[in-house]
Design an enzyme around this catalytic site. Structure first.
Site, mmCIF file in Angstrom:
data_model
loop_
_atom_site.group_PDB
_atom_site.id
_atom_site.type_symbol
_atom_site.label_atom_id
_atom_site.label_comp_id
_atom_site.label_asym_id
_atom_site.label_seq_id
_atom_site.Cartn_x
_atom_site.Cartn_y
_atom_site.Cartn_z
ATOM 1 N N ASP A 21 -15.889 10.014 7.348
ATOM 2 C CA ASP A 21 -14.811 9.034 7.193
ATOM 3 C C ASP A 21 -13.493 9.793 7.272
ATOM 4 O O ASP A 21 -13.443 11.003 7.018
ATOM 5 C CB ASP A 21 -14.925 8.312 5.848
ATOM 6 C CG ASP A 21 -14.286 6.928 5.891
ATOM 7 O OD1 ASP A 21 -15.022 5.930 5.938
ATOM 8 O OD2 ASP A 21 -13.031 6.856 5.904
ATOM 9 N N ARG A 54 0.827 -1.212 0.000
ATOM 10 C CA ARG A 54 0.000 0.000 0.000
ATOM 11 C C ARG A 54 0.862 1.265 0.000
ATOM 12 O O ARG A 54 0.560 2.229 -0.700
ATOM 13 C CB ARG A 54 -0.955 -0.018 1.188
ATOM 14 C CG ARG A 54 -2.032 -1.082 1.004
ATOM 15 C CD ARG A 54 -3.020 -1.073 2.127
ATOM 16 N NE ARG A 54 -4.109 -2.005 1.897
ATOM 17 C CZ ARG A 54 -5.218 -2.009 2.604
ATOM 18 N NH1 ARG A 54 -5.398 -1.136 3.563
ATOM 19 N NH2 ARG A 54 -6.176 -2.873 2.359
HETATM 20 C C1 LIG Z 1 -14.800 -1.332 6.307
HETATM 21 S S1 LIG Z 1 -15.326 0.332 6.162
HETATM 22 C C2 LIG Z 1 -16.989 0.193 6.743
HETATM 23 C C3 LIG Z 1 -17.976 0.950 5.872
HETATM 24 C C4 LIG Z 1 -19.438 0.865 6.284
HETATM 25 N N1 LIG Z 1 -19.635 1.338 7.626
HETATM 26 C C5 LIG Z 1 -19.957 -0.539 6.124
HETATM 27 O O1 LIG Z 1 -20.147 -1.254 7.120
HETATM 28 O O2 LIG Z 1 -20.196 -0.970 4.983
HETATM 29 C C6 LIG Z 1 -14.491 1.110 7.537
HETATM 30 C C7 LIG Z 1 -14.309 2.619 7.339
HETATM 31 O O3 LIG Z 1 -13.805 3.176 8.555
HETATM 32 C C8 LIG Z 1 -12.921 4.238 8.207
HETATM 33 N N2 LIG Z 1 -11.986 4.527 9.312
HETATM 34 C C9 LIG Z 1 -10.965 3.777 9.766
HETATM 35 N N3 LIG Z 1 -10.300 4.412 10.743
HETATM 36 C C10 LIG Z 1 -10.924 5.590 10.917
HETATM 37 C C11 LIG Z 1 -10.697 6.698 11.803
HETATM 38 N N4 LIG Z 1 -9.693 6.719 12.680
HETATM 39 N N5 LIG Z 1 -11.539 7.753 11.721
HETATM 40 C C12 LIG Z 1 -12.560 7.753 10.840
HETATM 41 N N6 LIG Z 1 -12.825 6.751 9.964
HETATM 42 C C13 LIG Z 1 -12.004 5.680 10.013
HETATM 43 C C14 LIG Z 1 -12.196 3.702 6.977
HETATM 44 O O4 LIG Z 1 -11.629 4.736 6.202
HETATM 45 C C15 LIG Z 1 -13.298 2.931 6.255
HETATM 46 O O5 LIG Z 1 -13.871 3.653 5.202
#
Ligand SMILES: C[S@@+](CC[C@H](N)C(=O)[O-])C[C@H]1O[C@@H](n2cnc3c(N)ncnc32)[C@H](O)[C@@H]1O
Length: 302
Positions: free
Chosen positions: A172, A60
């Site tokens: 996000d 990545r």
């Molecule tokens: C796997 S996705 C889940 C998306 C959606 N909630 C679903 O269940 O389909 C997790 C998301 O959390 C976000 N994320 C991870 N760490 C984060 C942080 N510290 N603050 C805000 N968002 C975060 C990631 O960028 C990602 O888009």
């Protein structure tokens, strides 16, 4: 839609940006490099990268080396660690390390529970959504499928309750997914879980048979606001508590102390008696929070 501060997202009506082809890069991420970068990721956004993820992190981060271009992780570390202030490059680094998997109607039982149980309860008990708009937060919303999905089911709910109103916020940390959220454009195959009746009402189809895409209709796009927000921030700065928080498939990336800190901040931003939805593989077991389970991975604030 709102702006995301210095993250530099612009609304780009109707067109998708294609990144230029990048040169091959074979820089190797050593153990000390891994320790340094994974600590940075953990400190900045709470994501825990175990050592078996070294090659994944290397792959990545190489995207960022190629984008500059830089020949080694040493040069990249120089760029990242030589400043005291978080830089634009740190935002890009976080963009490549987040896992953004999401789907329409992911964990569909949640949407049934929402419509059949949670909304009737909130309306009857608190007049929520009637006296003032229901306030919903899709926390960790990725490319917007979850908040647009919520907007679709709430619009359908309004057919029986025309006096019902709602506000949806998606947040996000990843700027790349927020760009996709703003555009509301997805590959047509990704819309497969959406019932046909809803597809007809809420999706536009591309005319190009070689590139089958769908776009969320403008009315729905205008109903969902977005903001870049880092869960590690001390204060999220919301003026009003939420009636419903969807924070699904997010805390699995965090260790237990980070999960507990985040969940207690979410609870602080939730009105009493209101709902929080987690992912099905996420559990509150052993955490001391004022939440009562009301359905699988659905909780109500006591
Ligand atoms: C796997 S996705 C889940 C998306 C959606 N909630 C679903 O269940 O389909 C997790 C998301 O959390 C976000 N994320 C991870 N760490 C984060 C942080 N510290 N603050 C805000 N968002 C975060 C990631 O960028 C990602 O888009």
């Amino acid at each position: 839609m709102s702006d995301v501060g210095n993250a530099g997202i612009k609304q780009n009506e109707g067109s998708l940006t294609v990144a230029p082809a990048l040169k091959k890069c074979d820089a190797r991420l050593t153990d000390p490099d891994f320790d340094r970068f994974s600590k940075l990721v953990y400190d900045h956004c709470g994501i825990k990268l175990p050592s078996h993820k070294r090659s994944k992190l290397g792959a990545r981060l190489r995207k960022r080396l190629r984008a500059h271009p830089l020949a080694s992780f040493e040069e990249y570390a120089e760029l990242i660690f030589s400043r005291d202030e978080p830089t634009q490059e740190l935002i890009k680094l976080i963009d490549v390390v987040t896992t953004n998997k999401t789907d329409f109607f992911r964990e569909p039982a949640h949407f049934d529970y929402l419509i059949q149980s949670a909304l009737p309860f909130l309306i009857e008990t608190f007049g929520a959504g009637i006296n003032k708009p229901l306030n919903i937060w899709s926390a960790g919303c990725s490319t917007g499928k979850e908040p647009y999905n919520l907007a679709m089911v709430f619009k359908e709910f309004q057919l029986d309750r025309p006096d019902f109103r709602f506000d949806i916020l998606g947040t996000d940390i990843c700027t790349g997914v927020l760009e996709k959220f703003v555009q509301g454009i997805y590959a047509e195959v990704k819309a497969a879980p959406i019932p046909e009746k809803l597809k007809k009402k809420y999706l536009l189809r591309s005319k190009d048979p070689e590139n089958r895409m769908v776009r969320i209709v403008p009315e729905l796009r205008s109903l969902a606001r977005f903001r870049r927000l880092n869960f590690m921030d001390d204060n999220f700065g919301f003026r009003e508590p939420f009636d419903i928080i969807f924070c699904r498939n997010v805390i699995i990336y965090f260790d237990r102390p980070t999960q507990e800190r985040l969940l207690s901040k979410l609870v602080d931003n939730l009105e009493s008696g209101r709902y929080i939805f987690l992912g099905h593989s996420e559990t509150l077991l052993g955490l001391n929070l004022p939440l009562k389970q009301v359905a699988p991975s659905v909780y109500r604030k006591i």
